[in-house]
Design a protein around this motif. Structure first.
Motif, PDB file in Angstrom:
ATOM      1  N   ARG A 236      17.511  11.886  39.815  1.00 18.08           N
ATOM      2  CA  ARG A 236      18.163  11.430  41.049  1.00 18.08           C
ATOM      3  C   ARG A 236      17.925  12.403  42.193  1.00 18.08           C
ATOM      4  N   LEU A 237      17.945  13.692  41.882  1.00 17.26           N
ATOM      5  CA  LEU A 237      17.650  14.689  42.919  1.00 17.26           C
ATOM      6  C   LEU A 237      16.254  14.494  43.484  1.00 17.26           C
ATOM      7  N   ALA A 238      15.281  14.310  42.605  1.00 18.81           N
ATOM      8  CA  ALA A 238      13.903  14.128  43.055  1.00 18.81           C
ATOM      9  C   ALA A 238      13.775  12.870  43.899  1.00 18.81           C
ATOM     10  N   ALA A 239      14.454  11.794  43.495  1.00 19.23           N
ATOM     11  CA  ALA A 239      14.348  10.532  44.218  1.00 19.23           C
ATOM     12  C   ALA A 239      15.018  10.587  45.585  1.00 19.23           C
ATOM     13  N   ALA A 240      16.005  11.469  45.754  1.00 22.75           N
ATOM     14  CA  ALA A 240      16.736  11.542  47.027  1.00 22.75           C
ATOM     15  C   ALA A 240      15.946  12.204  48.137  1.00 22.75           C
ATOM     16  N   ARG A 241      14.887  12.934  47.807  1.00 25.17           N
ATOM     17  CA  ARG A 241      14.013  13.564  48.798  1.00 25.17           C
ATOM     18  C   ARG A 241      14.843  14.341  49.842  1.00 25.17           C
ATOM     19  N   LEU A 242      15.331  15.485  49.412  1.00 25.71           N
ATOM     20  CA  LEU A 242      16.267  16.255  50.225  1.00 25.71           C
ATOM     21  C   LEU A 242      15.606  17.301  51.114  1.00 25.71           C
ATOM     22  N   ASP A 243      14.285  17.344  51.143  1.00 29.13           N
ATOM     23  CA  ASP A 243      13.601  18.423  51.856  1.00 29.13           C
ATOM     24  C   ASP A 243      14.006  18.505  53.320  1.00 29.13           C
ATOM     25  N   ASP A 244      14.203  17.372  53.967  1.00 32.61           N
ATOM     26  CA  ASP A 244      14.528  17.405  55.389  1.00 32.61           C
ATOM     27  C   ASP A 244      15.937  17.932  55.656  1.00 32.61           C
ATOM     28  N   LEU A 245      16.791  17.921  54.621  1.00 33.06           N
ATOM     29  CA  LEU A 245      18.142  18.460  54.769  1.00 33.06           C
ATOM     30  C   LEU A 245      18.207  19.941  54.425  1.00 33.06           C
ATOM     31  N   MET A 252      19.040  23.243  44.620  1.00 36.73           N
ATOM     32  CA  MET A 252      20.157  23.844  43.914  1.00 36.73           C
ATOM     33  C   MET A 252      21.130  24.518  44.881  1.00 36.73           C
ATOM     34  N   GLU A 253      20.583  25.136  45.946  1.00 35.96           N
ATOM     35  CA  GLU A 253      21.468  25.733  46.959  1.00 35.96           C
ATOM     36  C   GLU A 253      22.282  24.656  47.655  1.00 35.96           C
ATOM     37  N   LEU A 254      21.658  23.540  47.984  1.00 38.89           N
ATOM     38  CA  LEU A 254      22.386  22.441  48.622  1.00 38.89           C
ATOM     39  C   LEU A 254      23.527  21.954  47.732  1.00 38.89           C
ATOM     40  N   LEU A 255      23.241  21.791  46.438  1.00 42.30           N
ATOM     41  CA  LEU A 255      24.274  21.318  45.523  1.00 42.30           C
ATOM     42  C   LEU A 255      25.443  22.297  45.433  1.00 42.30           C
ATOM     43  N   LEU A 256      25.139  23.569  45.389  1.00 38.97           N
ATOM     44  CA  LEU A 256      26.190  24.571  45.289  1.00 38.97           C
ATOM     45  C   LEU A 256      27.043  24.593  46.551  1.00 38.97           C
ATOM     46  N   ARG A 257      26.404  24.564  47.700  1.00 39.62           N
ATOM     47  CA  ARG A 257      27.159  24.587  48.949  1.00 39.62           C
ATOM     48  C   ARG A 257      27.918  23.281  49.174  1.00 39.62           C
ATOM     49  N   PHE A 258      27.402  22.173  48.646  1.00 32.97           N
ATOM     50  CA  PHE A 258      28.141  20.917  48.718  1.00 32.97           C
ATOM     51  C   PHE A 258      29.503  21.072  48.036  1.00 32.97           C
ATOM     52  N   ILE A 259      29.509  21.656  46.838  1.00 31.60           N
ATOM     53  CA  ILE A 259      30.757  21.853  46.108  1.00 31.60           C
ATOM     54  C   ILE A 259      31.705  22.759  46.893  1.00 31.60           C
ATOM     55  N   ASP A 296      27.428  15.157  54.912  1.00 36.51           N
ATOM     56  CA  ASP A 296      27.531  13.694  54.900  1.00 36.51           C
ATOM     57  C   ASP A 296      26.227  13.045  54.456  1.00 36.51           C
ATOM     58  N   ALA A 297      25.117  13.564  54.949  1.00 31.51           N
ATOM     59  CA  ALA A 297      23.829  12.985  54.575  1.00 31.51           C
ATOM     60  C   ALA A 297      23.536  13.189  53.086  1.00 31.51           C
ATOM     61  N   LEU A 298      23.852  14.370  52.570  1.00 31.56           N
ATOM     62  CA  LEU A 298      23.615  14.647  51.149  1.00 31.56           C
ATOM     63  C   LEU A 298      24.496  13.750  50.278  1.00 31.56           C
ATOM     64  N   ARG A 299      25.747  13.629  50.642  1.00 30.03           N
ATOM     65  CA  ARG A 299      26.647  12.759  49.893  1.00 30.03           C
ATOM     66  C   ARG A 299      26.156  11.319  49.893  1.00 30.03           C
ATOM     67  N   ASP A 300      25.728  10.823  51.045  1.00 31.41           N
ATOM     68  CA  ASP A 300      25.308   9.432  51.138  1.00 31.41           C
ATOM     69  C   ASP A 300      24.036   9.161  50.328  1.00 31.41           C
ATOM     70  N   ARG A 301      23.097  10.070  50.380  1.00 32.54           N
ATOM     71  CA  ARG A 301      21.834   9.856  49.647  1.00 32.54           C
ATOM     72  C   ARG A 301      22.041   9.879  48.151  1.00 32.54           C
ATOM     73  N   LEU A 302      22.872  10.782  47.681  1.00 33.85           N
ATOM     74  CA  LEU A 302      23.073  10.896  46.242  1.00 33.85           C
ATOM     75  C   LEU A 302      24.068   9.863  45.708  1.00 33.85           C
ATOM     76  N   SER A 303      24.778   9.210  46.604  1.00 32.81           N
ATOM     77  CA  SER A 303      25.667   8.132  46.199  1.00 32.81           C
ATOM     78  C   SER A 303      24.928   6.804  46.148  1.00 32.81           C
ATOM     79  N   ALA A 304      23.786   6.728  46.815  1.00 32.13           N
ATOM     80  CA  ALA A 304      23.104   5.441  46.991  1.00 32.13           C
ATOM     81  C   ALA A 304      22.607   4.923  45.665  1.00 32.13           C
TER      82      ALA A 304
END
Length: 304
Positions: A236-245, A252-259, A296-304
């Protein structure tokens, strides 16, 4: 960089917002990556040297408690120590098997006394019930009464629950636990509202299951109950294409800071057997919560 600290609910303990989970220090039975004494000593001392002062472990975690006792018990006043009860004492088998847990008063006490010996200390700061049994089981076995007896004897300071659905709401309502360890990540927000309910009740809140580490072990080395969920989350992480965020940061840093952006979470535990990974997590935690638009963008992409 030292991670920020905060008060752990009504305990009053000042904990680093990044904690260390010792599950991966199982020893030669770790997930395909044997942990030498030298590696364990280096990692645990790096954790403390980096300002991380919350260490979470369990009798279930192979050699982890013995490593803690051997390598950092002389620094006991520098960290807050959490372990579990309900575990089969002296677990030395294959970590891919899960022996039944029992919550009798005798087994609760046996777990604590074993942990104190292994970790060469006279007290646990937090004793958590492991594996989220129902309140009916806790009442039938008089589990909480034994935890309170151990507290009165000075062998533990605070009570806790490593809890999850479906039993977590009744754990909170019971009012018996000072600290909760809960599953939570950007990829699994099923307990998000319950974190707020736990904090509103005055308890300390600690997140687990952040997967803020690379998927380095070969799939066959990971215990079967964890293998598919972990692989699915990385897919799911790979499919979300988070590079622009990321703005140059790792996923992994994004996930940690999200929490860490969740206002009702006091700390998150992350395990590792690698010094560089510990240091990277400390640096990420030091950056604090994500900006609102990135969150918000990270939450929305990984919820999709």
């Amino acid at each position: 960089m030292t991670p920020p600290a905060t008060r752990l609910g009504r305990t009053g303990l000042q904990v680093s917002r990044l904690g260390y989970g010792a599950m991966e220090l199982r020893g030669p039975r770790a997930w395909g990556e044997p942990i030498s004494d030298d590696r364990a000593r280096a990692v645990l001392n790096t954790v403390l040297d980096s300002g991380v002062n919350l260490i979470d472990t369990s009798p279930d975690y192979g050699d982890a408690e013995e490593h803690i006792g051997r390598w950092i018990s002389h620094r006991r006043d520098e960290f807050i120590l959490s372990s579990k009860c309900g575990c089969p004492p002296a677990v030395n088998g294959d970590p891919r098997t899960f022996p039944p847990h029992t919550y009798t008063r005798a087994n609760v006490r046996a777990c604590v006394e074993q942990s104190l010996r292994r970790m060469r200390t006279d007290h646990l700061d937090i004793l958590m019930v492991h594996m989220s049994p129902s309140v009916a089981v806790l009442r039938a076995e008089d589990t909480v009464a034994e935890m309170l007896a151990l507290r009165d004897e000075g062998k533990i300071r605070y009570t806790g629950m490593s809890g999850e659905l479906p039993h977590l709401p009744e754990h909170i309502a019971l009012g018996a636990f000072d600290v909760f360890l809960l599953p939570y990540s950007a990829l699994d927000r099923s307990h998000e509202k319950l974190i707020g309910a736990t904090a509103a009740a005055g308890a300390g809140t600690i997140a687990r299951g952040s997967i803020a580490r690379p998927l380095t072990a070969p799939p066959e080395a990971i215990p079967e109950p964890m293998r598919r969920p972990l692989a699915d989350r990385h897919a799911r992480l790979a499919a979300a294409r988070l590079d622009d965020l990321a703005d140059g940061a790792s996923p992994m840093e994004l996930l940690l800071r999200f929490i860490l952006t969740h206002r009702d979470l006091h700390s998150v535990i992350v395990g590792s057997t690698r010094i560089a990974h510990v240091q990277a997590n400390v640096a990420a935690a030091g950056k604090g919560p994500l900006p609102p638009d990135v969150y918000d963008a990270l939450r929305d992409r990984l919820s999709a």
